[in-house]
Scaffold this motif. Structure first.
Motif, PDB file in Angstrom:
ATOM      1  N   LEU A 153       0.847  -1.188   0.000  1.00  0.00           N
ATOM      2  CA  LEU A 153       0.000   0.000   0.000  1.00  0.00           C
ATOM      3  C   LEU A 153       0.884   1.239   0.000  1.00  0.00           C
ATOM      4  O   LEU A 153       1.823   1.340   0.781  1.00  0.00           O
ATOM      5  N   ILE A 154       0.595   2.172  -0.899  1.00  0.00           N
ATOM      6  CA  ILE A 154       1.473   3.315  -1.092  1.00  0.00           C
ATOM      7  C   ILE A 154       0.739   4.623  -0.865  1.00  0.00           C
ATOM      8  O   ILE A 154      -0.496   4.700  -0.938  1.00  0.00           O
ATOM      9  N   ASP A 155       1.491   5.660  -0.576  1.00  0.00           N
ATOM     10  CA  ASP A 155       0.998   7.025  -0.604  1.00  0.00           C
ATOM     11  C   ASP A 155       1.232   7.554  -2.018  1.00  0.00           C
ATOM     12  O   ASP A 155       2.379   7.667  -2.465  1.00  0.00           O
ATOM     13  N   VAL A 156       0.159   7.847  -2.731  1.00  0.00           N
ATOM     14  CA  VAL A 156       0.276   8.313  -4.106  1.00  0.00           C
ATOM     15  C   VAL A 156       1.081   9.607  -4.147  1.00  0.00           C
ATOM     16  O   VAL A 156       0.868  10.508  -3.328  1.00  0.00           O
ATOM     17  N   GLY A 157       2.001   9.691  -5.073  1.00  0.00           N
ATOM     18  CA  GLY A 157       2.866  10.855  -5.175  1.00  0.00           C
ATOM     19  C   GLY A 157       4.136  10.719  -4.371  1.00  0.00           C
ATOM     20  O   GLY A 157       4.919  11.677  -4.269  1.00  0.00           O
ATOM     21  N   GLY A 158       4.387   9.520  -3.840  1.00  0.00           N
ATOM     22  CA  GLY A 158       5.538   9.328  -2.964  1.00  0.00           C
ATOM     23  C   GLY A 158       6.824   8.953  -3.654  1.00  0.00           C
ATOM     24  O   GLY A 158       7.777   8.559  -2.991  1.00  0.00           O
ATOM     25  N   GLY A 159       6.883   9.062  -4.982  1.00  0.00           N
ATOM     26  CA  GLY A 159       8.127   8.789  -5.684  1.00  0.00           C
ATOM     27  C   GLY A 159       8.115   7.447  -6.392  1.00  0.00           C
ATOM     28  O   GLY A 159       7.126   6.711  -6.385  1.00  0.00           O
ATOM     29  N   GLU A 160       9.239   7.107  -6.998  1.00  0.00           N
ATOM     30  CA  GLU A 160       9.364   5.914  -7.826  1.00  0.00           C
ATOM     31  C   GLU A 160       9.144   4.651  -6.993  1.00  0.00           C
ATOM     32  O   GLU A 160       9.659   4.523  -5.881  1.00  0.00           O
ATOM     33  N   VAL A 161       8.355   3.721  -7.550  1.00  0.00           N
ATOM     34  CA  VAL A 161       8.154   2.448  -6.865  1.00  0.00           C
ATOM     35  C   VAL A 161       9.064   1.360  -7.433  1.00  0.00           C
ATOM     36  O   VAL A 161       9.525   0.496  -6.699  1.00  0.00           O
ATOM     37  N   LEU A 162       9.318   1.399  -8.733  1.00  0.00           N
ATOM     38  CA  LEU A 162      10.300   0.505  -9.353  1.00  0.00           C
ATOM     39  C   LEU A 162      10.474   0.875 -10.810  1.00  0.00           C
ATOM     40  O   LEU A 162       9.552   1.366 -11.467  1.00  0.00           O
ATOM     41  N   ASP A 163      11.700   0.702 -11.325  1.00  0.00           N
ATOM     42  CA  ASP A 163      12.033   0.819 -12.753  1.00  0.00           C
ATOM     43  C   ASP A 163      11.435   2.037 -13.443  1.00  0.00           C
ATOM     44  O   ASP A 163      10.837   1.936 -14.508  1.00  0.00           O
TER      45      ASP A 163
END
Length: 319
Positions: free
Chosen positions: A211-221
């Protein structure tokens, strides 16, 4: 996103964005709505002004009067192959899901996994699933029915999606009143019941969700989530940057190219229309400025294209 009449899906296409290969994996194509049904508030004169921009792949000819054209929409997944990962962006509707509120999505039996296999990918090959939002036609293939239980379709994949979307949908599923930020404006709809329980909760229970905070930066690749709320409470588009090239997987910011030319129109499936319009205008402005390649989720024909500025606003051209 739903319709009433299913048509054979078009063949998917493949694009290159830097080091990343992008392939469309089709589930189905629908023409169950007139333009005015899909886009409430569309004036007949407005449709007439833009009608000639769209061929039969996007707008079916009128059968009962000049305003009875049926818009053509697609439901599909984007398959990304990066140097390190095999990734799906959204997972369409899924088979055997109970969706009585949307007959076109109810109890499907589509050869989606066979189409994925034809692209050279087995479910166990997928190591990441990125989800723009938790609506029925974006999370359905997260799970499939095995021995009477909904189990993850992609057993090795981390599933990335908004923590705020998860909280909201879990609250609705549990019968609790969810928190709604006032800045989104009036709410006019909610997700279909049952979607969270059969297509999201099993992934969480299996320990496969991030679960992520949208706008939090690159998640992968080179992939990152961009906040574009309105269609759903925390809808996100997904940006890809690779070797100086840029693309945006826009999710349900737009359902049809008509909305590029008339961005004030939100679809009948948008839960927060005022916020959806603001997000759409922001995406169009940035895409035109940066010459971003847009991968849409529901545009028929190739589903990929670019936005340019025009005398009356913006224009769309398919890639």
């Amino acid at each position: 996103m739903a319709g009433t009449d299913e048509m054979p899906p078009r063949a998917g296409g493949t694009w290159q964005v830097g080091d990343v290969t992008v392939t469309r994996i089709d589930e189905m194509t629908l023409d169950g709505h007139t333009a005015a049904q899909l886009l409430p508030g569309l004036a007949p004169a407005e449709l007439a002004r833009h009608r000639d921009r769209f061929g039969p792949g996007l707008l079916r000819p009128a059968q009962a009067g000049p305003d009875s054209e049926r818009v053509v929409v697609s439901i599909h997944t984007w398959l990304l192959r990066t140097p390190r990962h095999v990734i799906l962006i959204d997972t369409a509707t899924g088979n055997g899901k109970s969706r009585p509120q949307a007959p076109a999505l109810d109890g499907l039996d589509e050869p989606y996994l066979a189409r994925l296999a034809a692209a050279g990918v087995r479910p166990e090959d997928v190591d990441a699933v990125l989800i723009t939002h938790l609506h029925a036609d974006h999370v359905g293939w997260n799970t499939r029915l095995v021995d009477g239980r909904w189990q993850p379709t992609f057993p090795r994949a981390r599933h990335y999606f908004s923590a705020a979307e998860q909280r909201y949908n879990a609250a609705l599923s549990d019968g609790r009143a969810p928190d709604v930020p006032p800045a989104l404006g009036p709410r006019v709809g909610t997700p279909y019941p049952g979607v969270y329980d059969d297509s999201v909760r099993p992934v969480i229970d299996a320990g496969l969700a991030t679960l992520i905070d949208v706008g939090g930066g690159e998640v992968l690749d080179g992939l990152s989530f961009v906040s574009t709320p309105g269609h759903s409470i925390d809808h996100a588009s997904i940006r890809l940057v690779s070797r100086g090239q840029e693309a945006l997987f826009a999710g349900d910011v737009m359902h049809h190219p008509l909305q590029v030319h008339a961005p004030h129109l939100s679809s009948c499936f948008c839960e927060f229309p005022e916020a959806a319009e603001a997000s759409r205008r922001a995406v169009l402005a940035e895409a035109a400025e940066r010459n971003t390649l847009i991968f849409a989720t529901h545009f028929a024909e190739s589903s990929a294209g670019r936005v340019t500025r025009a005398a009356d606003g913006y224009a769309w051209s398919f890639a």
